[in-house]
Write a protein that holds these residues in place. Structure first.
Motif, PDB file in Angstrom:
ATOM      1  N   GLU A 207       0.828  -1.211   0.000  1.00 30.51           N
ATOM      2  CA  GLU A 207       0.000   0.000   0.000  1.00 30.51           C
ATOM      3  C   GLU A 207       0.865   1.266   0.000  1.00 30.51           C
ATOM      4  O   GLU A 207       0.449   2.311  -0.494  1.00 30.51           O
ATOM      5  N   LYS A 208       2.092   1.140   0.524  1.00 29.30           N
ATOM      6  CA  LYS A 208       2.959   2.311   0.656  1.00 29.30           C
ATOM      7  C   LYS A 208       3.934   2.483  -0.508  1.00 29.30           C
ATOM      8  O   LYS A 208       4.313   3.625  -0.827  1.00 29.30           O
ATOM      9  N   ILE A 209       4.362   1.380  -1.142  1.00 28.08           N
ATOM     10  CA  ILE A 209       5.419   1.513  -2.163  1.00 28.08           C
ATOM     11  C   ILE A 209       5.035   0.928  -3.515  1.00 28.08           C
ATOM     12  O   ILE A 209       5.909   0.716  -4.361  1.00 28.08           O
ATOM     13  N   GLU A 210       3.769   0.661  -3.727  1.00 28.77           N
ATOM     14  CA  GLU A 210       3.299   0.197  -5.040  1.00 28.77           C
ATOM     15  C   GLU A 210       2.297   1.205  -5.594  1.00 28.77           C
ATOM     16  O   GLU A 210       1.498   1.777  -4.849  1.00 28.77           O
ATOM     17  N   GLU A 211       2.312   1.420  -6.902  1.00 24.05           N
ATOM     18  CA  GLU A 211       1.302   2.280  -7.518  1.00 24.05           C
ATOM     19  C   GLU A 211      -0.082   1.673  -7.356  1.00 24.05           C
ATOM     20  O   GLU A 211      -1.061   2.371  -7.114  1.00 24.05           O
ATOM     21  N   ASN A 212      -0.158   0.342  -7.521  1.00 22.20           N
ATOM     22  CA  ASN A 212      -1.412  -0.383  -7.343  1.00 22.20           C
ATOM     23  C   ASN A 212      -1.112  -1.602  -6.489  1.00 22.20           C
ATOM     24  O   ASN A 212      -0.500  -2.562  -6.956  1.00 22.20           O
ATOM     25  N   SER A 213      -1.537  -1.564  -5.234  1.00 22.02           N
ATOM     26  CA  SER A 213      -1.197  -2.647  -4.301  1.00 22.02           C
ATOM     27  C   SER A 213      -1.840  -3.975  -4.700  1.00 22.02           C
ATOM     28  O   SER A 213      -1.366  -5.040  -4.287  1.00 22.02           O
ATOM     29  N   LEU A 214      -2.903  -3.928  -5.503  1.00 24.57           N
ATOM     30  CA  LEU A 214      -3.570  -5.156  -5.939  1.00 24.57           C
ATOM     31  C   LEU A 214      -2.891  -5.781  -7.151  1.00 24.57           C
ATOM     32  O   LEU A 214      -3.116  -6.947  -7.455  1.00 24.57           O
ATOM     33  N   GLN A 215      -2.071  -4.995  -7.833  1.00 24.49           N
ATOM     34  CA  GLN A 215      -1.299  -5.498  -8.967  1.00 24.49           C
ATOM     35  C   GLN A 215       0.162  -5.075  -8.794  1.00 24.49           C
ATOM     36  O   GLN A 215       0.670  -4.240  -9.535  1.00 24.49           O
ATOM     37  N   PRO A 216       0.832  -5.638  -7.804  1.00 27.93           N
ATOM     38  CA  PRO A 216       2.193  -5.204  -7.479  1.00 27.93           C
ATOM     39  C   PRO A 216       3.202  -5.516  -8.578  1.00 27.93           C
ATOM     40  O   PRO A 216       3.109  -6.537  -9.256  1.00 27.93           O
ATOM     41  N   LYS A 217       4.158  -4.602  -8.727  1.00 24.45           N
ATOM     42  CA  LYS A 217       5.248  -4.795  -9.676  1.00 24.45           C
ATOM     43  C   LYS A 217       6.593  -4.959  -8.975  1.00 24.45           C
ATOM     44  O   LYS A 217       7.538  -5.466  -9.559  1.00 24.45           O
ATOM     45  N   LEU A 218       6.672  -4.498  -7.729  1.00 24.30           N
ATOM     46  CA  LEU A 218       7.916  -4.573  -6.967  1.00 24.30           C
ATOM     47  C   LEU A 218       7.951  -5.770  -6.030  1.00 24.30           C
ATOM     48  O   LEU A 218       8.885  -6.571  -6.062  1.00 24.30           O
ATOM     49  N   LEU A 219       6.947  -5.885  -5.175  1.00 27.87           N
ATOM     50  CA  LEU A 219       6.900  -6.953  -4.178  1.00 27.87           C
ATOM     51  C   LEU A 219       6.018  -8.081  -4.710  1.00 27.87           C
ATOM     52  O   LEU A 219       4.797  -8.048  -4.570  1.00 27.87           O
ATOM     53  N   LEU A 220       6.648  -9.071  -5.313  1.00 30.00           N
ATOM     54  CA  LEU A 220       5.898 -10.151  -5.945  1.00 30.00           C
ATOM     55  C   LEU A 220       5.756 -11.352  -5.012  1.00 30.00           C
ATOM     56  O   LEU A 220       6.675 -11.696  -4.266  1.00 30.00           O
ATOM     57  N   THR A 221       4.607 -11.988  -5.089  1.00 29.37           N
ATOM     58  CA  THR A 221       4.350 -13.208  -4.325  1.00 29.37           C
ATOM     59  C   THR A 221       4.745 -14.418  -5.148  1.00 29.37           C
ATOM     60  O   THR A 221       4.402 -14.516  -6.328  1.00 29.37           O
ATOM     61  N   GLU A 222       5.488 -15.328  -4.532  1.00 27.19           N
ATOM     62  CA  GLU A 222       5.739 -16.645  -5.122  1.00 27.19           C
ATOM     63  C   GLU A 222       4.785 -17.584  -4.405  1.00 27.19           C
ATOM     64  O   GLU A 222       5.026 -17.957  -3.255  1.00 27.19           O
ATOM     65  N   PRO A 223       3.662 -17.945  -5.045  1.00 30.27           N
ATOM     66  CA  PRO A 223       2.584 -18.673  -4.356  1.00 30.27           C
ATOM     67  C   PRO A 223       3.068 -19.902  -3.598  1.00 30.27           C
ATOM     68  O   PRO A 223       3.756 -20.767  -4.151  1.00 30.27           O
ATOM     69  N   GLY A 224       2.706 -19.936  -2.310  1.00 31.24           N
ATOM     70  CA  GLY A 224       3.052 -21.072  -1.465  1.00 31.24           C
ATOM     71  C   GLY A 224       4.501 -21.109  -1.023  1.00 31.24           C
ATOM     72  O   GLY A 224       4.901 -22.005  -0.282  1.00 31.24           O
ATOM     73  N   ILE A 225       5.311 -20.132  -1.472  1.00 30.42           N
ATOM     74  CA  ILE A 225       6.746 -20.175  -1.198  1.00 30.42           C
ATOM     75  C   ILE A 225       7.210 -18.962  -0.402  1.00 30.42           C
ATOM     76  O   ILE A 225       7.774 -19.078   0.672  1.00 30.42           O
ATOM     77  N   GLY A 226       6.971 -17.758  -0.949  1.00 31.93           N
ATOM     78  CA  GLY A 226       7.462 -16.566  -0.277  1.00 31.93           C
ATOM     79  C   GLY A 226       7.311 -15.334  -1.143  1.00 31.93           C
ATOM     80  O   GLY A 226       6.323 -15.197  -1.869  1.00 31.93           O
ATOM     81  N   TYR A 227       8.338 -14.461  -1.123  1.00 30.73           N
ATOM     82  CA  TYR A 227       8.256 -13.177  -1.814  1.00 30.73           C
ATOM     83  C   TYR A 227       9.583 -12.850  -2.491  1.00 30.73           C
ATOM     84  O   TYR A 227      10.631 -13.355  -2.123  1.00 30.73           O
ATOM     85  N   ARG A 228       9.480 -11.959  -3.498  1.00 37.46           N
ATOM     86  CA  ARG A 228      10.655 -11.513  -4.237  1.00 37.46           C
ATOM     87  C   ARG A 228      10.535 -10.006  -4.490  1.00 37.46           C
ATOM     88  O   ARG A 228       9.481  -9.519  -4.894  1.00 37.46           O
ATOM     89  N   LEU A 229      11.621  -9.259  -4.241  1.00 34.26           N
ATOM     90  CA  LEU A 229      11.671  -7.849  -4.589  1.00 34.26           C
ATOM     91  C   LEU A 229      12.308  -7.738  -5.969  1.00 34.26           C
ATOM     92  O   LEU A 229      13.454  -8.121  -6.165  1.00 34.26           O
ATOM     93  N   MET A 230      11.552  -7.205  -6.922  1.00 35.14           N
ATOM     94  CA  MET A 230      12.024  -7.144  -8.292  1.00 35.14           C
ATOM     95  C   MET A 230      12.970  -5.974  -8.509  1.00 35.14           C
ATOM     96  O   MET A 230      12.831  -4.911  -7.904  1.00 35.14           O
ATOM     97  N   ILE A 231      13.945  -6.171  -9.403  1.00 38.33           N
ATOM     98  CA  ILE A 231      14.815  -5.103  -9.864  1.00 38.33           C
ATOM     99  C   ILE A 231      14.300  -4.680 -11.228  1.00 38.33           C
ATOM    100  O   ILE A 231      14.404  -5.433 -12.195  1.00 38.33           O
ATOM    101  N   LEU A 232      13.717  -3.498 -11.306  1.00 34.70           N
ATOM    102  CA  LEU A 232      13.032  -3.059 -12.527  1.00 34.70           C
ATOM    103  C   LEU A 232      13.845  -2.074 -13.351  1.00 34.70           C
ATOM    104  O   LEU A 232      13.428  -1.693 -14.432  1.00 34.70           O
ATOM    105  N   ASP A 233      15.010  -1.648 -12.853  1.00 35.21           N
ATOM    106  CA  ASP A 233      15.837  -0.692 -13.577  1.00 35.21           C
ATOM    107  C   ASP A 233      17.189  -1.313 -13.862  1.00 35.21           C
ATOM    108  O   ASP A 233      18.166  -1.092 -13.147  1.00 35.21           O
ATOM    109  N   PRO A 234      17.281  -2.172 -14.911  1.00 36.14           N
ATOM    110  CA  PRO A 234      18.524  -2.891 -15.172  1.00 36.14           C
ATOM    111  C   PRO A 234      19.728  -1.990 -15.406  1.00 36.14           C
ATOM    112  O   PRO A 234      20.850  -2.333 -15.064  1.00 36.14           O
ATOM    113  N   ASP A 235      19.500  -0.775 -15.962  1.00 35.48           N
ATOM    114  CA  ASP A 235      20.635   0.113 -16.210  1.00 35.48           C
ATOM    115  C   ASP A 235      21.258   0.650 -14.928  1.00 35.48           C
ATOM    116  O   ASP A 235      22.421   0.987 -14.874  1.00 35.48           O
ATOM    117  N   GLN A 236      20.398   0.715 -13.863  1.00 38.19           N
ATOM    118  CA  GLN A 236      20.901   1.211 -12.578  1.00 38.19           C
ATOM    119  C   GLN A 236      21.424   0.082 -11.705  1.00 38.19           C
ATOM    120  O   GLN A 236      22.071   0.322 -10.698  1.00 38.19           O
TER     121      GLN A 236
END
Length: 240
Positions: A207-236
């Motif tokens: 809710e605090k760091i996603e544009e749309n908390s229902l369709q997250p692009k940064l904090l992704l769920t790996e169903p039944g396993i855990g979570y992953r923080l995505m790196i979306l700026d490969p140049d940086q």
């Protein structure tokens, strides 16, 4: 005068399928990697010790030893990034591999572009962690020195627990962290079974760091396993 040549990064592939070994060797060498191959767990562990590769790609189903045991053996003396590549698509096996020390998991059959993207993310771990002062990805900026968090250039207030979770995910950006790993690190040994706590805090973070908390692009769920923080700026590279 002889000029020093840059030594290519090396990959050790441990898999008992000749076709997979041949395919991965072809793909990786075309990208400039030096490739070592092993078709058994025993051979793979020996190659890992002797070659000291920059990354290991490991199949779980080996003829002489379970891949999870191979991970545990290697983790006794090395923190080399390990990407599990396996036809096993059960959550239980994925969780066991990740909890044993694997860094990521890719299921066969796999796409070449996804494979290379996963490898690039894992190889970022080779950068000195002392340089990790400001982390940036997809509009998120975290000043790790001053513990300040910004999203879309606006400062965000996080609780100590929320920040602890985010800091852990940043430390392993791009990597899947299991529920147990996160709970153990943030809540301690007594909290490893409190998955509902983690879900609540992840929802608050989104809710605090996603544009749309229902369709997250940064904090992704790996169903039944855990979570992953995505790196979306490969140049940086996520790290400054």
């Amino acid at each position: 005068m002889n000029k020093d040549k840059q030594v290519p990064l090396s990959v050790l592939v441990i898999d008992d399928e000749p076709q997979i070994l041949k395919l991965l060797k072809l793909i990786l060498e075309s990208k400039g990697y030096r490739v070592f191959l092993a078709s058994t767990a025993k051979e793979g562990i020996l190659e890992a010790a002797q070659r000291r590769p920059n990354i290991i790609i490991l199949d779980l189903l080996l003829p002489d030893m379970n891949g999870t045991e191979v991970i545990q053996r290697i983790r006794e003396w090395s923190q080399v990034p390990i990407l599990v590549l396996s036809a096993v698509d059960q959550e239980r096996e994925k969780v066991q591999a990740l909890d044993s020390g694997a860094d990521d998991y890719l299921t066969k059959p796999f796409g070449e572009e996804e494979l290379m993207a996963r490898i690039r993310v894992l190889l970022r771990r080779l950068q000195p962690q002392a340089d990790l002062q400001v982390f940036r990805t997809g509009g998120l900026e975290v000043d790790l020195v001053n513990r300040r968090v910004f999203f879309q250039k606006k400062e965000i207030r996080l609780t100590s627990t929320e920040y602890g979770i985010l800091r852990l995910l940043i430390r392993h950006a791009g990597k899947v962290l299991t529920h147990r790993q996160i709970l153990q690190e943030v809540w301690g040994p007594r909290g490893v079974d409190q998955v509902h706590y983690l879900r609540v805090y992840m929802a608050r973070l989104r809710e605090k760091i996603e544009e749309n908390s229902l369709q997250p692009k940064l904090l992704l769920t790996e169903p039944g396993i855990g979570y992953r923080l995505m790196i979306l700026d490969p140049d940086q590279n996520g790290i400054k």
